[in-house]
Scaffold this motif. Structure first.
Motif, PDB file in Angstrom:
ATOM      1  N   ALA A 144      -3.862  -4.809   2.660  1.00 45.84           N
ATOM      2  CA  ALA A 144      -4.168  -3.376   2.768  1.00 45.84           C
ATOM      3  C   ALA A 144      -5.279  -3.143   3.788  1.00 45.84           C
ATOM      4  O   ALA A 144      -5.200  -2.210   4.608  1.00 45.84           O
ATOM      5  N   LEU A 145      -6.305  -3.969   3.747  1.00 45.77           N
ATOM      6  CA  LEU A 145      -7.418  -3.807   4.679  1.00 45.77           C
ATOM      7  C   LEU A 145      -6.976  -4.065   6.116  1.00 45.77           C
ATOM      8  O   LEU A 145      -7.389  -3.357   7.048  1.00 45.77           O
ATOM      9  N   VAL A 146      -6.118  -5.056   6.291  1.00 46.24           N
ATOM     10  CA  VAL A 146      -5.585  -5.336   7.631  1.00 46.24           C
ATOM     11  C   VAL A 146      -4.819  -4.136   8.164  1.00 46.24           C
ATOM     12  O   VAL A 146      -4.999  -3.722   9.328  1.00 46.24           O
ATOM     13  N   GLU A 147      -3.953  -3.554   7.327  1.00 45.60           N
ATOM     14  CA  GLU A 147      -3.158  -2.406   7.769  1.00 45.60           C
ATOM     15  C   GLU A 147      -4.059  -1.204   8.082  1.00 45.60           C
ATOM     16  O   GLU A 147      -3.783  -0.449   9.027  1.00 45.60           O
ATOM     17  N   LEU A 148      -5.127  -1.010   7.323  1.00 46.91           N
ATOM     18  CA  LEU A 148      -6.029   0.112   7.582  1.00 46.91           C
ATOM     19  C   LEU A 148      -6.802  -0.105   8.884  1.00 46.91           C
ATOM     20  O   LEU A 148      -7.066   0.863   9.622  1.00 46.91           O
ATOM     21  N   VAL A 199     -18.436   3.754  -5.166  1.00 45.81           N
ATOM     22  CA  VAL A 199     -17.310   4.278  -5.928  1.00 45.81           C
ATOM     23  C   VAL A 199     -17.213   3.550  -7.265  1.00 45.81           C
ATOM     24  O   VAL A 199     -17.577   2.375  -7.389  1.00 45.81           O
ATOM     25  N   SER A 200     -16.734   4.257  -8.287  1.00 40.03           N
ATOM     26  CA  SER A 200     -16.509   3.646  -9.598  1.00 40.03           C
ATOM     27  C   SER A 200     -15.071   3.910 -10.021  1.00 40.03           C
ATOM     28  O   SER A 200     -14.363   4.731  -9.419  1.00 40.03           O
ATOM     29  N   GLU A 201     -14.631   3.222 -11.064  1.00 41.88           N
ATOM     30  CA  GLU A 201     -13.249   3.371 -11.519  1.00 41.88           C
ATOM     31  C   GLU A 201     -12.946   4.802 -11.959  1.00 41.88           C
ATOM     32  O   GLU A 201     -11.834   5.298 -11.783  1.00 41.88           O
ATOM     33  N   ILE A 259      -1.653   4.436  -0.285  1.00 44.96           N
ATOM     34  CA  ILE A 259      -1.918   3.213   0.479  1.00 44.96           C
ATOM     35  C   ILE A 259      -1.618   1.981  -0.371  1.00 44.96           C
ATOM     36  O   ILE A 259      -1.036   1.001   0.112  1.00 44.96           O
ATOM     37  N   ILE A 260      -2.008   2.020  -1.637  1.00 47.95           N
ATOM     38  CA  ILE A 260      -1.737   0.905  -2.538  1.00 47.95           C
ATOM     39  C   ILE A 260      -0.224   0.686  -2.668  1.00 47.95           C
ATOM     40  O   ILE A 260       0.277  -0.445  -2.554  1.00 47.95           O
ATOM     41  N   THR A 291      -7.050  -3.988  -8.064  1.00 44.93           N
ATOM     42  CA  THR A 291      -6.676  -3.804  -6.657  1.00 44.93           C
ATOM     43  C   THR A 291      -7.189  -2.468  -6.126  1.00 44.93           C
ATOM     44  O   THR A 291      -7.764  -2.400  -5.027  1.00 44.93           O
ATOM     45  N   THR A 292      -7.009  -1.404  -6.901  1.00 45.19           N
ATOM     46  CA  THR A 292      -7.419  -0.068  -6.468  1.00 45.19           C
ATOM     47  C   THR A 292      -8.928   0.030  -6.319  1.00 45.19           C
ATOM     48  O   THR A 292      -9.438   0.537  -5.306  1.00 45.19           O
ATOM     49  N   LEU A 293      -9.674  -0.462  -7.297  1.00 51.22           N
ATOM     50  CA  LEU A 293     -11.131  -0.368  -7.247  1.00 51.22           C
ATOM     51  C   LEU A 293     -11.704  -1.235  -6.135  1.00 51.22           C
ATOM     52  O   LEU A 293     -12.620  -0.813  -5.417  1.00 51.22           O
ATOM     53  N   LEU A 294     -11.166  -2.437  -5.951  1.00 56.41           N
ATOM     54  CA  LEU A 294     -11.678  -3.327  -4.906  1.00 56.41           C
ATOM     55  C   LEU A 294     -11.425  -2.747  -3.521  1.00 56.41           C
ATOM     56  O   LEU A 294     -12.329  -2.717  -2.669  1.00 56.41           O
ATOM     57  N   LEU A 295     -10.206  -2.242  -3.288  1.00 53.21           N
ATOM     58  CA  LEU A 295      -9.911  -1.652  -1.975  1.00 53.21           C
ATOM     59  C   LEU A 295     -10.744  -0.399  -1.750  1.00 53.21           C
ATOM     60  O   LEU A 295     -11.294  -0.195  -0.651  1.00 53.21           O
ATOM     61  N   ALA A 296     -10.872   0.439  -2.778  1.00 51.84           N
ATOM     62  CA  ALA A 296     -11.679   1.655  -2.633  1.00 51.84           C
ATOM     63  C   ALA A 296     -13.121   1.315  -2.310  1.00 51.84           C
ATOM     64  O   ALA A 296     -13.760   1.975  -1.468  1.00 51.84           O
ATOM     65  N   SER A 297     -13.672   0.299  -2.931  1.00 49.68           N
ATOM     66  CA  SER A 297     -15.058  -0.101  -2.678  1.00 49.68           C
ATOM     67  C   SER A 297     -15.240  -0.576  -1.241  1.00 49.68           C
ATOM     68  O   SER A 297     -16.249  -0.266  -0.587  1.00 49.68           O
ATOM     69  N   LEU A 298     -14.257  -1.320  -0.738  1.00 50.92           N
ATOM     70  CA  LEU A 298     -14.369  -1.863   0.621  1.00 50.92           C
ATOM     71  C   LEU A 298     -14.250  -0.782   1.691  1.00 50.92           C
ATOM     72  O   LEU A 298     -14.960  -0.817   2.695  1.00 50.92           O
TER      73      LEU A 298
END
Length: 345
Positions: free
Chosen positions: A149-153, A177-179, A191-192, A290-297
């Motif tokens: 996901a990060l690569v595509e973004l 960001v939090s859950e 995106i996910i 997956t959602t929380l980790l990507l959102a945080s990054l």
């Protein structure tokens, strides 16, 4: 990515970090076991294709798997015994709370109190098997999905800017960001979904076995046949998806052609976790992680590539195996984009 996802998962399971910054006790052993586990899971075992040499264990697969099993059994036994002696587990700097293991142990006690005569009750062996499934199935798949996901973004800066704008409007720039912030983030959710579609972490899912002989689309499937579901091909089928090779999260946004498609096994064109009674037991936990980790990054950082590398020249080759990993791991530099106090612990 894998250390982050492993820490998040094991904290949820039994409130212990696998990878500690101070290289705490057992960390190196955890790393080696995790790496060997993935090598064995993705390796070619000749005995699977030539059954008559299975007893010889030509490449030592069985011996290695037995050694891994003993390690998992001994380690989880120690963790379970430790939980049994403590009503609550506290980690420095965090409030006391329950993890999945504590809930399972409480459920086991409840089963015993309700009916001591029945054989249909939770055991320590059941608990260890469940924790092993979560650990083995949740670490590599989560890290792989977030990396793709990060690569595509990075390759699509307009989409990255859109999701950062969405998260800024929900969270602001004064904190992380939090859950609880992610219940209404349609761009992030799209995106996910698109990442799971274009880069399914398990391209052939987990092998299944036909419980009885049957016919599917005119083909006879004998009993005990090993079945593989090729979700990689399904998710790239031009008869199902428009522009299937393009990363286009807008297809899942409200008003998009696939806006109603979800990841929970009800739409067979997108089943990265499987479907039916054998659907992945970690679906909800995996999606949340997956959602929380990507959102945080993406909310906490902008991302810069090394000198000489551009989004257009990023290597997108894949290494096929049990999981669909990148041949060349992503290397990128995070650039803080929030207020300074947001990163203070």
């Amino acid at each position: 990515m894998r250390p982050i996802s492993s820490n998040a998962l094991t904290r949820a399971l039994f409130r212990r970090r696998v990878f500690e910054e101070d290289n705490g006790p057992g960390v190196e052993e955890f790393k080696k076991v995790l790496e060997e586990n993935f090598k064995l899971a993705t390796g070619l075992n000749i005995e699977d294709f030539i059954p008559w040499v299975k007893a010889l264990d030509v490449r030592g697969f069985v011996a290695k798997l037995k050694r891994l099993h003993r390690w998992y059994d001994d380690t989880l036994t120690k963790i379970i015994e430790n939980h049994k002696t403590k009503a609550k587990i506290a980690i420095e700097g965090e409030a006391e709370g329950k993890d999945l293991l504590s809930v399972l142990l409480k459920l086991k006690e409840t089963d015993v109190e309700k009916d001591e005569e029945t054989d249909n009750k939770l055991t320590d062996t059941d608990i260890k098997a469940l924790l092993s499934d979560f650990f083995n199935g949740g670490t590599g798949t989560t890290s792989t999905t977030v990396e793709w996901a990060l690569v595509e973004l990075i390759r699509h800066p307009d989409i990255l800017a859109a999701v950062q704008k969405e998260l800024d409007s929900i969270v602001g720039r004064s904190r992380l960001v939090s859950e609880l912030d992610l219940h209404n983030a349609p761009v992030l959710q799209a995106i996910i979904k698109e990442t799971f579609r274009l880069h399914p972490p398990l391209p052939l899912l987990i092998p299944h076995t036909a419980s009885e002989a049957c016919k599917v689309a005119g083909y006879h499937i004998p009993k005990a046949t090993t079945l593989l579901v090729n979700v990689w091909t399904i998710c790239r089928d031009p008869e199902v998806w428009s522009r299937p090779l393009e990363f286009d999260p807008s297809r899942f946004l409200p008003g998009g052609k696939n806006a109603d498609v979800d990841l929970k096994g009800t739409h067979f064109e997108l089943i990265p976790f499987g479907a039916g009674r054998r659907i992945c037991i970690g679906l909800r936990l995996g999606l949340r992680m997956t959602t929380l980790l990507l959102a945080s990054l993406v909310h906490g950082f902008d991302w810069a590539l090394p000198d000489g590398l551009t989004p257009e020249t990023l290597n997108m080759d894949v290494e096929f195996g049990l999981t669909l990993e990148r041949s060349v791991p992503l290397v990128a530099r995070p650039i803080p984009r929030l207020a300074h106090e947001a990163y203070e612990v």
